[in-house]
Motif scaffolding. Structure first.
Motif, mmCIF file in Angstrom:
data_model
loop_
_atom_site.group_PDB
_atom_site.id
_atom_site.type_symbol
_atom_site.label_atom_id
_atom_site.label_comp_id
_atom_site.label_asym_id
_atom_site.label_seq_id
_atom_site.Cartn_x
_atom_site.Cartn_y
_atom_site.Cartn_z
ATOM 1 N N HIS A 69 39.805 68.470 56.695
ATOM 2 C CA HIS A 69 39.855 69.314 54.700
ATOM 3 C C HIS A 69 38.370 69.929 54.597
ATOM 4 C CE1 HIS A 69 43.789 67.812 54.010
ATOM 5 N NE2 HIS A 69 43.227 66.624 54.795
ATOM 6 N N PRO A 70 37.943 71.533 55.118
ATOM 7 C CA PRO A 70 36.839 71.611 54.570
ATOM 8 C C PRO A 70 36.373 71.617 53.167
ATOM 9 C CG PRO A 70 38.434 73.293 54.405
ATOM 10 C CD PRO A 70 39.073 72.451 55.118
ATOM 11 N N SER A 71 36.999 71.194 52.119
ATOM 12 C CA SER A 71 36.719 71.189 51.012
ATOM 13 C C SER A 71 35.841 69.486 50.790
ATOM 14 C CB SER A 71 37.873 70.821 49.725
ATOM 15 O OG SER A 71 38.476 69.769 50.541
ATOM 16 N N TRP A 72 36.003 68.610 51.402
ATOM 17 C CA TRP A 72 35.490 67.448 51.800
ATOM 18 C C TRP A 72 34.232 67.426 51.989
ATOM 19 C CZ3 TRP A 72 39.602 63.927 54.749
ATOM 20 C CH2 TRP A 72 40.987 63.971 53.933
ATOM 21 N N VAL A 73 34.110 68.232 53.218
ATOM 22 C CA VAL A 73 32.575 68.661 53.800
ATOM 23 C C VAL A 73 31.942 69.112 52.281
ATOM 24 C CG1 VAL A 73 31.274 70.069 55.183
ATOM 25 C CG2 VAL A 73 33.075 68.722 56.165
#
Length: 103
Positions: A69-73
């Motif tokens: 999940h790129p939003s976690w990055v």
């Protein structure tokens, strides 16, 4: 009236199917997150700065593997500058101002 565990039907492989369904749901959510982060890539530098991100933060989030999940990055990136600023402010030496003496 009580129910025993034996009265609940179990199907062979139901745990495998459940895990597969959860994996598909997680992958679908990761694709949705990726699409939303790609929308952030269209923002200009000022707009990204307003939400606490840089262009490289968005690029690195999109460089993650497809199932992550790129939003976690990005959430981790938003918290980082405030912590870094606190550390540099604490270790920054104070300016020395020479004293003027009256002669």
């Amino acid at each position: 009236m009580t129910r025993s565990a034996a009265s609940v039907p179990t199907f062979p492989g139901s745990t495998i199917l459940g895990q597969f369904a959860r994996s598909l749901i997680s992958l679908a959510k990761a694709f949705k997150d990726r699409r939303e982060v790609r929308n952030l890539a269209e923002f200009d530098e000022r707009m990204l700065k307003d939400i606490g991100l840089t262009r490289s933060d968005v690029t690195s989030a999109l460089a993650e593997p497809i199932h992550h999940h790129p939003s976690w990055v990005l959430v981790r990136c938003v918290g980082r500058p405030a912590e870094a600023h606190k550390m540099t402010a604490a270790h920054k030496p104070r300016p020395v101002v020479p004293l003027a003496s009256r002669v």
